[in-house]
Design a protein around this motif. Structure first.
Motif, short mmCIF file in Angstrom:
data_model
loop_
_atom_site.label_atom_id
_atom_site.label_comp_id
_atom_site.label_asym_id
_atom_site.label_seq_id
_atom_site.Cartn_x
_atom_site.Cartn_y
_atom_site.Cartn_z
N ALA A 129 68.23 23.76 64.49
CA ALA A 129 68.59 24.54 65.67
C ALA A 129 67.50 25.53 66.04
CB ALA A 129 69.91 25.26 65.43
N GLU A 130 66.94 26.21 65.03
CA GLU A 130 65.89 27.19 65.30
C GLU A 130 64.63 26.51 65.83
OE1 GLU A 130 65.28 29.56 61.84
OE2 GLU A 130 67.34 30.31 61.80
N ALA A 131 64.29 25.35 65.27
CA ALA A 131 63.12 24.62 65.78
C ALA A 131 63.33 24.22 67.23
CB ALA A 131 62.87 23.38 64.92
N GLU A 132 64.56 23.80 67.57
CA GLU A 132 64.86 23.43 68.95
C GLU A 132 64.74 24.63 69.88
OE1 GLU A 132 68.61 21.73 71.59
OE2 GLU A 132 68.64 21.56 69.41
N VAL A 133 65.18 25.80 69.42
CA VAL A 133 65.07 27.03 70.22
C VAL A 133 63.61 27.33 70.52
CG1 VAL A 133 65.32 29.53 70.12
CG2 VAL A 133 67.25 28.07 69.54
N TYR A 134 62.77 27.26 69.50
CA TYR A 134 61.36 27.56 69.71
C TYR A 134 60.70 26.56 70.65
CZ TYR A 134 61.75 30.93 65.90
OH TYR A 134 62.11 32.00 65.12
N ARG A 135 61.12 25.30 70.57
CA ARG A 135 60.55 24.30 71.49
C ARG A 135 61.01 24.56 72.92
NH1 ARG A 135 61.99 20.70 67.12
NH2 ARG A 135 60.12 20.23 65.90
N ARG A 136 62.27 24.95 73.09
CA ARG A 136 62.76 25.27 74.43
C ARG A 136 62.03 26.47 75.00
NH1 ARG A 136 69.40 24.75 74.27
NH2 ARG A 136 69.50 22.48 74.22
N LEU A 137 61.81 27.48 74.18
CA LEU A 137 61.09 28.66 74.63
C LEU A 137 59.64 28.31 74.96
CD1 LEU A 137 62.42 31.40 72.17
CD2 LEU A 137 63.06 31.04 74.56
N ALA A 138 59.05 27.44 74.15
CA ALA A 138 57.66 27.04 74.41
C ALA A 138 57.54 26.32 75.75
CB ALA A 138 57.17 26.14 73.28
N ALA A 139 58.58 25.57 76.11
CA ALA A 139 58.54 24.85 77.39
C ALA A 139 58.53 25.81 78.57
CB ALA A 139 59.74 23.90 77.50
N ARG A 140 58.96 27.06 78.36
CA ARG A 140 58.99 28.04 79.44
C ARG A 140 57.76 28.93 79.46
NH1 ARG A 140 64.78 29.05 80.63
NH2 ARG A 140 64.21 31.15 81.33
N ARG A 141 56.86 28.75 78.49
CA ARG A 141 55.68 29.60 78.39
C ARG A 141 54.42 28.75 78.51
NH1 ARG A 141 57.46 33.90 79.87
NH2 ARG A 141 55.59 34.96 79.10
N THR A 142 53.29 29.43 78.64
CA THR A 142 52.00 28.75 78.71
C THR A 142 51.01 29.46 77.79
OG1 THR A 142 51.33 30.14 80.59
CG2 THR A 142 52.36 28.02 81.09
N GLY A 143 49.88 28.81 77.58
CA GLY A 143 48.79 29.44 76.85
C GLY A 143 49.11 29.76 75.40
N GLU A 144 48.69 30.96 74.99
CA GLU A 144 48.80 31.35 73.58
C GLU A 144 50.26 31.44 73.13
OE1 GLU A 144 47.74 35.38 72.65
OE2 GLU A 144 46.73 34.75 70.81
N GLU A 145 51.13 31.99 73.96
CA GLU A 145 52.53 32.13 73.57
C GLU A 145 53.16 30.77 73.34
OE1 GLU A 145 54.93 34.64 75.97
OE2 GLU A 145 53.55 36.34 75.88
#
Length: 362
Positions: A25-41
């Motif tokens: 679940a936590e890995a999925e959260v980080y991937r979802r958040l990554a999809a909303r960000r660009t670059g270093e974040e």
């Protein structure tokens, strides 16, 4: 001959399966958040997801492969996933920061020391990412929370104090609406004056081109131009060198100017528009101040109106307090209860004063 490790108990396997579900679940959260960000974040969030994947592999190995049945996700991970999918990154990161701080791996012998260390580092990484969002949000968030809570508490105190005197419901309603308008206008005017004054102070501190036309006539070896740069934070030697350069350029027919980038000159934080700040403060205050007036607005009076106003404002205070807790990485419940105690405490004082100077509301 070495003995094989004892077989895992059913209780241990259930705990490992829970860890497996949480890591996924936590890995999925980080991937979802990554999809909303660009670059270093984005890269950092994907790296966190990969790390959770390593932890997932550890529990799969202990379980001997994918279990036939897995437990449901915990309520906290469900909320975290929902926030990551539907709300701003800063909210989800603040919840993830709290989740990383509650890792049970320090006390579980089945988790490796590396995994426990990973979770501690993840907490710091997520806190760093959340801090970026908090800095971007801090100005607007402070104004929203301050304005709404000020409206909630001040108007609740006003209507309860007036209502406790035993006056007619129409008078309580009129007082609440007057308090809403007076407070919102005061907040808007105060914010306008504050932002406008800050802009004027920054304008007054900004270098001018008043002396630019005289630069070419200055003595190259004896002039006070270096003092200008020393007032802006330059060292005496650097100021002297800068002064000679500017005078030399001006005497050669160039465009020497006192206005330009100088060491240690910081005009402070970016200031928004005065009218926009005033309008936001007006609306934030009004949105809070209207809540305690609602019972009288819909025809209630006496003790039922008082109790409903307390309940509505209490819910609003709990919500804003919990929001502050989530965004600050603190326990939401503690912040919500603190907000509630402050708001109800202020209202209780005025209510008691109203009873002392009037009659019962019943």
């Amino acid at each position: 001959m070495p003995t094989s490790p004892p077989a895992a108990t059913a209780r241990e396997r259930r705990r490992w399966a829970r860890y497996l579900v949480d890591e996924r679940a936590e890995a999925e959260v980080y991937r979802r958040l990554a999809a909303r960000r660009t670059g270093e974040e984005r890269a950092i969030l994907l790296a966190l997801a990969d790390a959770e994947g390593r932890h997932e592999a550890h529990w799969l190995a202990l379980l001997g492969g994918e279990p036939a049945r897995l437990p449901r996700r915990s309520a906290s991970t469900v909320v975290l996933g929902f926030m990551a999918a539907h709300f701003g990154t800063v909210f989800a990161l603040a919840l993830a920061q709290n989740a990383e701080a509650r890792s049970p791996y320090d006390d579980d012998p089945a988790a490796t020391p590396t995994m426990a260390a990973d979770e501690r580092v993840h907490h710091e990484v997520v806190r760093g990412l959340a801090a970026r969002g908090r800095r971007r949000l801090s100005g607007v968030f402070r104004a929203a929370v301050f304005g709404a809570n000020d409206g909630l508490v001040s108007n609740l105190a006003l209507v309860l104090g007036i209502g406790a005197t035993g006056v007619a419901p129409q008078f309580v309603l009129f007082s609440g609406v007057a308090g809403l308008l007076a407070g919102a206008l005061s907040m808007g005017a105060g914010e306008y004056v504050s932002v406008r004054s800050q802009r004027e102070l920054l304008d007054a501190a900004r270098p001018s081109d008043y002396a630019d036309g005289a630069l070419g006539d200055l003595d190259l070896d004896a002039n006070e131009l270096a003092l200008v740069y020393r007032t802006r934070g330059m060292s005496p030697d650097a100021a002297e060198a800068r002064a000679r350069d500017v005078v030399g350029v001006a005497r050669d027919g160039g465009s020497g100017s006192l206005v330009g980038p100088v060491t240690d000159e910081d005009e402070g934080e970016v200031v928004g528009g005065a009218w926009r700040a005033a309008g936001s403060s007006f609306l934030f205050f009004a949105s809070g101040a209207v809540v305690p007036v609602l019972p009288w607005l819909f025809g209630l009076s006496g003790l039922p109106a008082v109790l409903l106003a307390l309940a509505l404002v209490g819910l609003a205070l709990l919500a804003t307090g919990a929001l502050v807790g989530i965004l600050s990485g603190a326990p939401p419940l503690a912040r919500a209860l603190r907000q509630l105690a402050i708001g109800w405490g202020a209202a209780a004082v005025t209510y008691v004063l109203g009873l002392l100077f009037g009659v019962s509301v019943g």
